[in-house]
Design a protein around this motif. Structure first.
Motif, PDB file in Angstrom:
ATOM      1  N   GLU A 140     -39.799 -52.225  38.641  1.00  0.00           N
ATOM      2  CA  GLU A 140     -39.559 -53.523  37.999  1.00  0.00           C
ATOM      3  C   GLU A 140     -40.181 -53.567  36.610  1.00  0.00           C
ATOM      4  O   GLU A 140     -39.592 -54.144  35.683  1.00  0.00           O
ATOM      5  CB  GLU A 140     -40.113 -54.642  38.884  1.00  0.00           C
ATOM      6  N   LEU A 141     -41.341 -52.961  36.452  1.00  0.00           N
ATOM      7  CA  LEU A 141     -41.952 -52.869  35.129  1.00  0.00           C
ATOM      8  C   LEU A 141     -41.095 -52.019  34.205  1.00  0.00           C
ATOM      9  O   LEU A 141     -40.908 -52.355  33.022  1.00  0.00           O
ATOM     10  CB  LEU A 141     -43.363 -52.291  35.246  1.00  0.00           C
ATOM     11  N   ALA A 142     -40.536 -50.939  34.743  1.00  0.00           N
ATOM     12  CA  ALA A 142     -39.613 -50.118  33.952  1.00  0.00           C
ATOM     13  C   ALA A 142     -38.378 -50.918  33.554  1.00  0.00           C
ATOM     14  O   ALA A 142     -37.889 -50.818  32.419  1.00  0.00           O
ATOM     15  CB  ALA A 142     -39.213 -48.875  34.757  1.00  0.00           C
ATOM     16  N   GLU A 143     -37.869 -51.730  34.473  1.00  0.00           N
ATOM     17  CA  GLU A 143     -36.716 -52.575  34.172  1.00  0.00           C
ATOM     18  C   GLU A 143     -37.063 -53.602  33.093  1.00  0.00           C
ATOM     19  O   GLU A 143     -36.232 -53.913  32.220  1.00  0.00           O
ATOM     20  CB  GLU A 143     -36.249 -53.284  35.442  1.00  0.00           C
ATOM     21  N   ALA A 144     -38.280 -54.128  33.135  1.00  0.00           N
ATOM     22  CA  ALA A 144     -38.719 -55.067  32.097  1.00  0.00           C
ATOM     23  C   ALA A 144     -38.740 -54.391  30.727  1.00  0.00           C
ATOM     24  O   ALA A 144     -38.301 -54.973  29.727  1.00  0.00           O
ATOM     25  CB  ALA A 144     -40.102 -55.621  32.440  1.00  0.00           C
ATOM     26  N   MET A 145     -39.251 -53.170  30.673  1.00  0.00           N
ATOM     27  CA  MET A 145     -39.247 -52.413  29.410  1.00  0.00           C
ATOM     28  C   MET A 145     -37.812 -52.201  28.928  1.00  0.00           C
ATOM     29  O   MET A 145     -37.510 -52.348  27.737  1.00  0.00           O
ATOM     30  CB  MET A 145     -39.952 -51.075  29.605  1.00  0.00           C
ATOM     31  N   LYS A 146     -36.937 -51.878  29.847  1.00  0.00           N
ATOM     32  CA  LYS A 146     -35.517 -51.670  29.522  1.00  0.00           C
ATOM     33  C   LYS A 146     -34.907 -52.945  28.946  1.00  0.00           C
ATOM     34  O   LYS A 146     -34.189 -52.907  27.925  1.00  0.00           O
ATOM     35  CB  LYS A 146     -34.785 -51.236  30.798  1.00  0.00           C
ATOM     36  N   LEU A 147     -35.181 -54.090  29.548  1.00  0.00           N
ATOM     37  CA  LEU A 147     -34.649 -55.367  29.079  1.00  0.00           C
ATOM     38  C   LEU A 147     -35.167 -55.722  27.686  1.00  0.00           C
ATOM     39  O   LEU A 147     -34.417 -56.198  26.833  1.00  0.00           O
ATOM     40  CB  LEU A 147     -35.024 -56.473  30.066  1.00  0.00           C
ATOM     41  N   ILE A 148     -36.458 -55.497  27.480  1.00  0.00           N
ATOM     42  CA  ILE A 148     -37.053 -55.829  26.183  1.00  0.00           C
ATOM     43  C   ILE A 148     -36.433 -54.976  25.082  1.00  0.00           C
ATOM     44  O   ILE A 148     -36.098 -55.481  24.002  1.00  0.00           O
ATOM     45  CB  ILE A 148     -38.587 -55.661  26.235  1.00  0.00           C
ATOM     46  N   HIS A 149     -36.254 -53.698  25.340  1.00  0.00           N
ATOM     47  CA  HIS A 149     -35.602 -52.832  24.350  1.00  0.00           C
ATOM     48  C   HIS A 149     -34.156 -53.261  24.107  1.00  0.00           C
ATOM     49  O   HIS A 149     -33.683 -53.255  22.960  1.00  0.00           O
ATOM     50  CB  HIS A 149     -35.647 -51.375  24.826  1.00  0.00           C
ATOM     51  N   ALA A 150     -33.462 -53.641  25.168  1.00  0.00           N
ATOM     52  CA  ALA A 150     -32.054 -54.034  25.028  1.00  0.00           C
ATOM     53  C   ALA A 150     -31.894 -55.281  24.169  1.00  0.00           C
ATOM     54  O   ALA A 150     -30.886 -55.450  23.477  1.00  0.00           O
ATOM     55  CB  ALA A 150     -31.441 -54.254  26.408  1.00  0.00           C
ATOM     56  N   HIS A 151     -32.895 -56.177  24.209  1.00  0.00           N
ATOM     57  CA  HIS A 151     -32.830 -57.436  23.457  1.00  0.00           C
ATOM     58  C   HIS A 151     -33.695 -57.415  22.196  1.00  0.00           C
ATOM     59  O   HIS A 151     -33.896 -58.462  21.580  1.00  0.00           O
ATOM     60  CB  HIS A 151     -33.277 -58.594  24.353  1.00  0.00           C
ATOM     61  N   ALA A 152     -34.201 -56.258  21.837  1.00  0.00           N
ATOM     62  CA  ALA A 152     -35.167 -56.178  20.739  1.00  0.00           C
ATOM     63  C   ALA A 152     -34.633 -56.770  19.435  1.00  0.00           C
ATOM     64  O   ALA A 152     -35.333 -57.524  18.745  1.00  0.00           O
ATOM     65  CB  ALA A 152     -35.602 -54.730  20.524  1.00  0.00           C
ATOM     66  N   ALA A 153     -33.413 -56.440  19.075  1.00  0.00           N
ATOM     67  CA  ALA A 153     -32.845 -56.948  17.823  1.00  0.00           C
ATOM     68  C   ALA A 153     -32.682 -58.464  17.880  1.00  0.00           C
ATOM     69  O   ALA A 153     -33.010 -59.184  16.925  1.00  0.00           O
ATOM     70  CB  ALA A 153     -31.510 -56.276  17.546  1.00  0.00           C
ATOM     71  N   GLU A 154     -32.199 -58.970  19.008  1.00  0.00           N
ATOM     72  CA  GLU A 154     -31.986 -60.409  19.181  1.00  0.00           C
ATOM     73  C   GLU A 154     -33.303 -61.183  19.147  1.00  0.00           C
ATOM     74  O   GLU A 154     -33.383 -62.266  18.540  1.00  0.00           O
ATOM     75  CB  GLU A 154     -31.286 -60.633  20.528  1.00  0.00           C
ATOM     76  N   TRP A 155     -34.319 -60.631  19.787  1.00  0.00           N
ATOM     77  CA  TRP A 155     -35.599 -61.333  19.905  1.00  0.00           C
ATOM     78  C   TRP A 155     -36.563 -61.035  18.761  1.00  0.00           C
ATOM     79  O   TRP A 155     -37.591 -61.698  18.634  1.00  0.00           O
ATOM     80  CB  TRP A 155     -36.273 -60.951  21.218  1.00  0.00           C
ATOM     81  N   GLY A 156     -36.248 -60.039  17.949  1.00  0.00           N
ATOM     82  CA  GLY A 156     -37.151 -59.683  16.863  1.00  0.00           C
ATOM     83  C   GLY A 156     -38.383 -58.943  17.351  1.00  0.00           C
ATOM     84  O   GLY A 156     -39.506 -59.202  16.894  1.00  0.00           O
ATOM     85  N   VAL A 157     -38.174 -58.009  18.270  1.00  0.00           N
ATOM     86  CA  VAL A 157     -39.265 -57.210  18.826  1.00  0.00           C
ATOM     87  C   VAL A 157     -39.296 -55.850  18.147  1.00  0.00           C
ATOM     88  O   VAL A 157     -38.259 -55.185  18.019  1.00  0.00           O
ATOM     89  CB  VAL A 157     -39.092 -57.015  20.348  1.00  0.00           C
ATOM     90  N   LYS A 158     -40.457 -55.421  17.722  1.00  0.00           N
ATOM     91  CA  LYS A 158     -40.632 -54.062  17.207  1.00  0.00           C
ATOM     92  C   LYS A 158     -40.683 -53.109  18.397  1.00  0.00           C
ATOM     93  O   LYS A 158     -41.646 -53.109  19.165  1.00  0.00           O
ATOM     94  CB  LYS A 158     -41.912 -53.969  16.374  1.00  0.00           C
ATOM     95  N   GLU A 159     -39.638 -52.310  18.536  1.00  0.00           N
ATOM     96  CA  GLU A 159     -39.471 -51.518  19.752  1.00  0.00           C
ATOM     97  C   GLU A 159     -40.565 -50.474  19.962  1.00  0.00           C
ATOM     98  O   GLU A 159     -40.837 -50.080  21.094  1.00  0.00           O
ATOM     99  CB  GLU A 159     -38.107 -50.823  19.749  1.00  0.00           C
TER     100      GLU A 159
END
Length: 281
Positions: free
Chosen positions: A86-105
């Protein structure tokens, strides 16, 4: 601020597994368009996820200028490696939405308290292994934390173990081989990311030897760690302030409150070095 709750579903997940995100939105008035993100794993002995180590911690990192996500991972009767996947899935989700959310990958840090520290450290030692990337359906680099923030973590299944955490984590698969696998001081390699770590000398629930064993293992492979051992304080202190005090008044420990400004400095240095490296690259 964008807030959203996203259901997390992997093999073995229980109802209620979810990722709660707190994203500081972009604005034409603000120069900052992208931010690092801190992904929090509350503790609870792998039997629940503590509210005291979730939002009270999240607001601290939000105030430092970071995006934050809180993982409410599956606990007992879910067993290893469900929470880790589940933690791996969370990392996957954050990377997938990085551009939308403004996250430095390349600046996603994983924080964990107590058993949540064991979960965060598990990603730190296993992220590069093929079994986890294959089951998560991503490349290993997606799973790599920029760093770990570990607060009084459960680490060892040996002499100084918090037995309840490993009973809940393994249940029917509590074999000698599995106990060895989840004793994280025995799994540290040069692939582990840098760590900020704090514990109290008088923790009578998860002994400080958990942190000391991890530090010794990291030292052997030259992985950097900043460690703070406070002379007094119990377990599960979270922010160490009234913000995370429990209903019985426990959790305020003035001597330990410095961990938050210390981790702020540690994070700022990591972010600065990464930014300079990217500019040179």
């Amino acid at each position: 601020m964008l807030t959203e709750t996203i259901t997390i579903q992997v093999e073995g997940s229980l109802p209620g597994a979810r990722l709660c995100i707190y994203i500081q939105e972009k604005s034409r008035e603000l120069r900052i368009k992208e931010r690092p993100l801190i992904l929090l794993c509350p503790g609870g002995g792998y039997e629940w996820t503590s509210d005291r180590e979730a939002e009270p911690m999240a607001v601290q990192f939000l105030a430092m200028g970071y995006h934050v996500a809180v993982l409410r991972y599956s606990c007992a009767p879910a067993v290893f490696p469900t929470a880790l996947l589940e933690l791996a899935e969370a990392m996957k989700l954050i990377h997938a939405h990085a551009a939308e959310w403004g996250v430095k990958e390349d600046q996603i840090y994983v924080e964990g308290c107590s058993a949540g520290g064991h979960l965060a450290a598990s990603l730190g030692v296993f992220w590069h292994e093929s079994w986890i990337s294959e089951r998560a359906g991503v490349t290993n680099e997606i799973l790599r934390p920029a760093g770990l923030i570990l607060c009084y973590p459960v680490i060892t299944s040996g002499e100084y173990a918090h037995r309840g955490s490993f009973e809940a984590l393994l249940k029917g698969q509590k074999t000698e081989e599995m106990m060895e696998k989840v004793s994280l001081e025995k799994q540290v390699t040069e692939h582990m990311p840098p760590v900020f770590l704090w514990h109290t000398f008088t923790d009578d629930c998860v002994p400080v030897e958990n942190s000391l064993l991890l530090i010794a293992a990291m030292r052997k492979v030259n992985v950097p760690v900043e460690f703070h051992m406070y002379p007094a304080g119990g377990h599960g202190l979270s922010t160490c302030t009234e913000l995370s005090m429990n209903v019985d008044g426990y959790g305020v420990q003035e001597q330990c409150q410095s961990w938050l400004p210390l981790v702020r400095t540690w994070l700022a240095e990591k972010v600065r070095c990464k930014t300079e490296t990217n500019m040179l690259g």
